[in-house]
Design an enzyme around this catalytic site. Structure first.
Site, short mmCIF file in Angstrom:
data_model
loop_
_atom_site.label_atom_id
_atom_site.label_comp_id
_atom_site.label_asym_id
_atom_site.label_seq_id
_atom_site.Cartn_x
_atom_site.Cartn_y
_atom_site.Cartn_z
N GLU A 148 0.79 -1.23 0.00
CA GLU A 148 0.00 0.00 0.00
C GLU A 148 0.82 1.28 0.00
O GLU A 148 0.75 2.08 0.96
CB GLU A 148 -0.97 0.01 1.20
CG GLU A 148 -1.92 -1.17 1.23
CD GLU A 148 -3.04 -1.01 2.24
OE1 GLU A 148 -3.00 -0.05 3.02
OE2 GLU A 148 -3.97 -1.85 2.24
N GLU A 321 -5.30 -8.63 0.87
CA GLU A 321 -5.99 -8.28 2.12
C GLU A 321 -7.45 -8.02 1.85
O GLU A 321 -7.80 -7.29 0.92
CB GLU A 321 -5.43 -6.99 2.75
CG GLU A 321 -4.10 -7.15 3.41
CD GLU A 321 -3.61 -5.84 4.05
OE1 GLU A 321 -4.45 -5.01 4.44
OE2 GLU A 321 -2.38 -5.68 4.14
C1 FCB Z 1 -4.49 -1.99 5.47
C2 FCB Z 1 -3.13 -2.36 6.02
C3 FCB Z 1 -3.16 -3.41 7.08
C4 FCB Z 1 -4.33 -3.26 8.00
C5 FCB Z 1 -5.61 -3.10 7.24
C6 FCB Z 1 -6.85 -2.97 8.07
O1 FCB Z 1 -4.45 -0.68 4.99
O2 FCB Z 1 -2.30 -2.81 4.97
O3 FCB Z 1 -1.92 -3.37 7.76
O4 FCB Z 1 -4.11 -2.24 8.89
O5 FCB Z 1 -5.53 -2.00 6.39
#
Ligand code: FCB
Length: 408
Positions: A148, A321
């Site tokens: 990110e 994620e």
């Molecule tokens: C993302 C992050 C991760 C976590 C989630 C909820 O932005 O990569 O570390 O905090 O959000």
């Protein structure tokens, strides 16, 4: 019954600073400094101990095996560069249990000696990538350079809500450029060392209501286009650097949580995390949001995956994620409903042609949620922060069956 393609990589994800603890066994990162600065993280929480995964990784890998995970996405703490043997032990433990290690090099814990506003940091990152490959490269299935970069740039150096806590409207663009350069140089370094599977993870957020396309450019395209097309929609990155950034990669990691809803409102100052967005106002979430106040929007995941395979063809996709923060209970029906809806949304995208290869739930366990400290729980495993005891939540048991059936 919805089934996923054969060999679909079901996993769960974590990040070093959020779970490891054992801060006394490594150098300091910008998150150590930030979290120890009064007023930056809720209730003064820090990652000093976190889930103590550094000492309890064997127990944690056993829980991963109990859930039936096929892969585990973790990040390496750059501040451990002097001694990376912890990851050597972790990777061996994973392989013994038949779990594929997916390693991210940078998930925000920058050593305090560096600053992303300096171009040199990108070169230092490439050296670090080489070093990490030397230690575990022979056993890692997939490398991810950055997690990110949008958040590192616009939250770390824009709104200042994250470490290093810089508030600026210009620095995020310099930082984004240097992060992208680090991705390119890091990819070259990994290839030179022998890596065959390299990726980057972007947080991608569909934007609803912005006809101008500005927010989509700032949130999504300014990272996607340089990496995958070798072009810069903002025309800020010099051509020589774009060539370095545009390395062939083997997968694009997608972190998906929600959508952005905006509306034109001339009186709005815009968002400090989207410089130049004056005149746009962010709308509240529709429906019942998660504990992060994020809208539950599975349709956005289908749209995003289909768009990526249309606009950036030829790059396999992995959801690195997806998950949700809900109240602290092991009977987490809300989380099951959230994941169920998003797995179905991903299946719909595959049906429409998206080349999706895997899905990593955020997160394996409750952990340090950045500026929110330990208040927001994303885990499918509960962590008791007094005793550090782990308990599988209902979502983990439900996920076990999804993985077993390769579907829903
Ligand atoms: C993302 C992050 C991760 C976590 C989630 C909820 O932005 O990569 O570390 O905090 O959000």
């Amino acid at each position: 019954m919805i089934t996923f393609p054969d060999g679909f990589l079901w996993g769960a994800a974590t990040a070093s600073y959020q779970i490891e603890g054992a801060a006394d066994t490594r150098e300091q990162s910008i998150w150590d400094v930030f979290s120890h600065t009064p007023g930056k993280v809720a209730d003064g929480h820090t990652g000093d101990v976190a889930c103590d995964h550094y000492h309890r990784y064997r127990e944690d890998v056993a829980l991963m095996a109990e859930i039936g995970l096929k892969a585990y996405r973790f990040s390496i703490a750059w501040p451990r560069i002097a001694d990376l043997s912890f990851y050597d032990r972790l990777v061996d433990e994973l392989l013994e249990r038949g779990i594929s290690p997916v390693a991210t090099l940078y998930h925000w814990d920058l050593p305090v000696t560096y600053d992303w506003r300096d171009r040199d940091t990108a070169y230092a990152f490439a050296d670090y990538a080489t070093k990490a490959y030397e230690v575990i490269g022979d056993r890692v299935s997939m490398w991810t350079t950055l997690n990110e970069p949008w958040v590192s740039a616009f939250v770390g150096y824009g709104s200042g809500r994250h470490a290093p806590g810089v508030e600026s409207s210009e620095d995020p663009f310099t930082v984004a450029h240097h992060l992208l350069l680090a991705h390119g140089l890091g990819t070259q370094a990994l290839r030179a060392a022998g890596a065959s599977q390299v990726s980057i993870t972007l947080n991608l957020t569909p934007v609803i209501g912005d006809e101008s396309g500005l927010i989509d450019t700032l949130a999504n395209r300014m990272f996607l286009d340089p990496v995958l097309l070798g072009t810069d929609p903002l025309e800020r990155i010099p051509d020589d650097d774009l060539k370095i950034i545009n390395q062939p990669i083997d997968a694009l990691g997608v972190n998906y949580y929600t959508v952005n809803r905006v509306v034109v409102d001339p009186s709005s100052p815009g968002s400090p995390e989207h410089p130049g967005s004056a005149g746009l106002r962010w709308l509240p979430p529709e429906g019942t949001p998660t504990e992060m106040n994020w809208e539950v929007a599975p349709f956005g995941l289908t749209d995003l995956l289909v768009r990526l395979s249309r606009d950036y063809p030829g790059t396999p996709l992995m959801i690195t994620e997806n998950g949700a923060a809900y109240e602290d209970t092991v009977h987490d029906q809300d989380r099951i409903a959230y994941l169920d809806a998003h797995f179905r949304a991903a299946a719909a995208a595959i049906e429409q042609g998206a080349d999706l290869r895997g899905y990593f739930v955020w997160s394996l366990m409750d952990n340090f949620e950045w500026a929110y400290g330990y208040h927001k729980r994303f885990g499918i495993i509960r962590v008791d922060y007094d005793t550090l005891e782990r308990t599988l939540k209902d979502s983990a048991r439900w996920y076990h069956d999804v993985i077993l059936n390769n579907g829903l």
